[in-house]
Write an enzyme that holds these catalytic residues in place. Structure first.
Site, short mmCIF file in Angstrom:
data_model
loop_
_atom_site.label_atom_id
_atom_site.label_comp_id
_atom_site.label_asym_id
_atom_site.label_seq_id
_atom_site.Cartn_x
_atom_site.Cartn_y
_atom_site.Cartn_z
N SER A 140 0.86 -1.19 0.00
CA SER A 140 0.00 0.00 0.00
C SER A 140 0.89 1.23 0.00
CB SER A 140 -0.88 0.01 1.25
OG SER A 140 -1.50 1.26 1.45
N TYR A 153 -1.97 -0.09 10.67
CA TYR A 153 -1.99 -0.52 9.27
C TYR A 153 -0.70 -0.11 8.56
CZ TYR A 153 -3.68 -0.96 4.45
OH TYR A 153 -3.83 -1.30 3.12
#
Length: 283
Positions: A140, A153
């Site tokens: 990501s 995250y």
């Protein structure tokens, strides 16, 4: 021509499901794995619509369970080869660090980091025996750029980035390639998960979280179509030459990382805080 086999984790929705379809369309026999087989219907329906159902097998796999990983290893012995592994399974834990428990962080890492290692280690003996292979880890932009309210995250994706760099160097002598795909904001990920980022009105961070959520909401029109990421997965898996380590994809991700590379951190953080403050009255 020898059949090529790809394995995709987290295949019930989003990037994983679409990657299964795209890999099948590109001639792969695909093992689509997911924690809950009751969620396979959407994938199987799409596979029939695309006329690739015969090239897809659905298998149960919980990347956080040692027992499930052991069963998965036994399934691998029945395959003619293991050519591509797409580590896509992931979860998103949102919230400010002070208000998250260590268990929240452990939950995040169990899937996004340790789960990747467990599945990769299960597959590697088969790739080494074949003398080739490709491992594609779905990372990501959060693995390269931290964002407030996403420390768990972002940390898990930063860990995945470092692991993938080292793993690529370790496996090069065995003709096994490791690549990272780093999506920005798409319609399937953390940015669209309301449960992952919620406002607690009693929290000292309440106004900050409201600002972040409003900023995310205002940017939804620019979210990319997740099929773009799935097509990139199939491209990396299929291309004849050795793939690159990193593939950035999504609107503004390249420009954001370029700015991070040239601006002092103090300037960058001042810009982010000011943007939230000006638009949403952050105090």
């Amino acid at each position: 021509m020898m059949e090529k086999t790809a394995i995709v984790t987290g295949a019930s929705t989003g990037f994983g499901m679409l990657s299964v379809i795209e890999l099948a369309l590109n001639g792969f026999s695909v093992m689509a794995t997911m924690r809950d087989l009751n969620k396979a219907e959407a994938l199987l329906t799409m596979a029939k619509e695309k006329s690739v159902a015969d090239f897809i097998r659905v298998k149960e796999l919980d990347v956080t369970s040692s027992e499930s990983i052991d069963k998965f290893k036994n399934v691998l012995f029945a395959l003619s080869s293991v050519d591509v592994l797409v580590n896509n399974a992931g979860v998103a834990v949102g919230g400010f660090s002070e208000e998250l428990s260590l268990e929240d962080y452990r939950k995040q890492f169990e899937t996004n980091f340790f789960g990747v290692i467990a599945v990769t280690n299960a597959v590697l003996p088969f790739m080494r025996a074949n003398g080739r292979g490709r491992i594609i880890n779905i990372s990501s932009i959060s693995g390269r750029f931290g964002f407030p309210g996403l420390s768990a995250y972002s940390a898990s994706k930063h860990a995945l980035e470092g692991y993938s760099e080292s793993l690529r160097l370790e496996l090069k002598p065995f003709k096994i390639d490791v690549s990272l795909i780093e999506p920005g904001s798409y319609q399937t990920n953390i940015w669209t998960s309301v449960d992952a980022l919620a406002v607690n009105p009693d929290s000292p961070y309440a106004s900050y979280m409201k600002s972040i959520l409003k900023e995310i909401e205002s940017g939804k029109e620019d979210y990319g179509n997740p099929i773009e990421v799935a097509k990139l997965v199939a491209q990396v898996a299929s291309q004849p030459k050795s793939p690159k380590l990193r593939y950035l994809i999504g609107k503004s991700v390249k420009s954001n990382l370029f700015l991070k590379s040239i601006l002092p951190w103090e300037n960058l953080e001042a810009f982010i805080i000011k943007k939230l403050s000006d638009k949403h009255h952050l105090k």
